[in-house]
Enzyme design. Structure first.
Site, PDB file in Angstrom:
ATOM      1  CG  HIS A   1      -8.956  10.864 -10.522  1.00 24.98           C
ATOM      2  ND1 HIS A   1      -7.913  10.090 -11.756  1.00 24.98           N
ATOM      3  CD2 HIS A   1     -10.259   9.741 -10.287  1.00 24.98           C
ATOM      4  CE1 HIS A   1      -8.775   9.133 -11.616  1.00 24.98           C
ATOM      5  NE2 HIS A   1      -9.805   8.892 -10.938  1.00 24.98           N
TER       6      HIS A   1
ATOM      7  CG  ASP B   1      -1.649   1.126   1.612  1.00 25.41           C
ATOM      8  OD1 ASP B   1      -1.068   1.618   0.966  1.00 25.41           O
ATOM      9  OD2 ASP B   1      -2.737   1.004   1.950  1.00 25.41           O
ATOM     10  CG  PHE B   2       0.951   3.697  -3.533  1.00 27.10           C
ATOM     11  CD1 PHE B   2       0.045   4.786  -3.277  1.00 27.10           C
ATOM     12  CD2 PHE B   2       0.790   2.600  -4.751  1.00 27.10           C
ATOM     13  CE1 PHE B   2      -0.736   5.036  -4.323  1.00 27.10           C
ATOM     14  CE2 PHE B   2      -0.656   2.869  -5.509  1.00 27.10           C
ATOM     15  CZ  PHE B   2      -1.290   4.255  -4.862  1.00 27.10           C
TER      16      PHE B   2
ATOM     17  CE  LYS C   1      -8.653   6.551 -15.449  1.00 26.90           C
ATOM     18  NZ  LYS C   1      -9.324   5.436 -16.108  1.00 26.90           N
TER      19      LYS C   1
END
EC number: 2.1.1.4
Length: 316
Positions: free
Chosen positions: A256, A237-238, A253
């Protein structure tokens, strides 16, 4: 500037009101397999033959087909036997499942998932938050909790994203010369279509797809062949885990989905991990140059592709 008399307000309202109907006609024809059947037949078919082939009512199918003709998704031929329908070039390329540029999967994702959220737009505006809880009965705090709420939904989402990059990927990756970057991390790379486009365009590069463990598992099983040696995976999980050092990071993407504070947090982590002289490529329909500046990236270039998504390159 023209006067208000130049605007045909009733026509504008009608066009906007019909937007939902138009998209649902296309989605429904895709879902029922109209374009696939016509492609496989190799010849124009009557509405009765199409209805029989797809197990649909003759009246309902005829009306759907005529709507598709009006949208230029189908064409008609008048013969002695009656009206026959055939695909247009656009349908064959983008709406049949077998086409390399097929948009079928993203159409189905929008039809069966995204539209469920949009019907709660008024609630979203009132409350200032997404509507996953109303639409799907899952927490609205984590958008990907809804997108990945089942293995089936995750697969649909990943396939849909891959189909987008089949027509847009090369444009955003070629917006800048990325050949100097050999070690690339695709953060949230999902099904790997953008990574595949990247190693095809830049054969001297390697791309690591950094995504959640369950996403990586599906990508390995369904989308990225083990023979594609230039593509590797990193599970994590960055937002919460460390980001390894690399020369270029791609965020396509991603921004956003989050508010500005969350985006600044992520970009700051990317800047810290980035090698000197390296950079980050943002792929979005909206541009985020100021967030890159806030994260520390000094040289920022913006390129509009003329397609769905634009590209921003920030250099460290």
């Amino acid at each position: 500037m023209g006067s208000t008399e130049d605007l045909d307000y009733p026509q504008i309202i009608v066009q906007y009101s019909n937007g939902f109907l138009i998209s649902k006609v296309m989605f429904t024809a895709c879902e029922l397999g109209v374009f696939d059947l016509l492609l496989e037949s190799g010849k124009p078919l009557s509405s009765d033959a199409i209805a029989a082939g797809l197990g649909a009512s003759t009246m309902g199918m005829r009306r759907l087909l005529d709507a598709c003709v009006g949208l230029k998704l189908l064409a008609v031929e008048m013969t002695q036997e009656g009206v026959l329908y055939r695909n247009t070039e656009i349908s064959n390329i983008y709406l049949t499942k077998s086409s390399p540029k097929s948009q079928y999967h993203i159409m189905m994702y929008y039809s069966n998932t995204v539209y469920l959220c949009w019907q709660y737009l008024a609630d979203a505006v009132r409350e200032g938050r997404n509507q996953y809880e109303r639409a799907f009965g899952v927490s609205s705090k984590d958008p990907f909790g809804a997108m990945y709420r089942s293995d089936e939904e995750m697969l649909k989402f990943m396939a849909g994203q891959n189909s987008v990059w089949s027509i847009c990927g090369r444009d955003v990756l070629a917006a800048f010369d990325l050949s100097p970057f050999r070690q690339i991390y695709d953060l949230g790379g999902g099904g790997g279509a953008l990574a595949q486009e990247c190693v095809s365009l830049y054969p001297n590069s390697t791309v690591t797809i950094y995504d959640l463990p369950k996403v990586v598992q599906v990508a390995k099983e369904q989308f990225v062949s083990p023979e594609e040696r230039q593509i590797t995976f990193h599970e994590g999980d960055f937002f919460n885990d460390s980001i390894p050092e690399a020369e270029l990071y791609i965020l396509s993407k991603i921004l956003h989905d989050w508010d500005d504070d969350k985006c600044k947090q992520l970009l700051a982590k990317v800047y810290k991990a980035c090698k000197p002289g390296g950079g980050v490529l943002l792929v979005e329909s909206l541009l985020y140059s100021k967030l890159l500046e806030a994260a520390g990236f000094g040289v920022i270039q913006v390129k509009r592709t003329g397609k769905l998504y634009d590209a921003v390159l920030g250099r460290k």
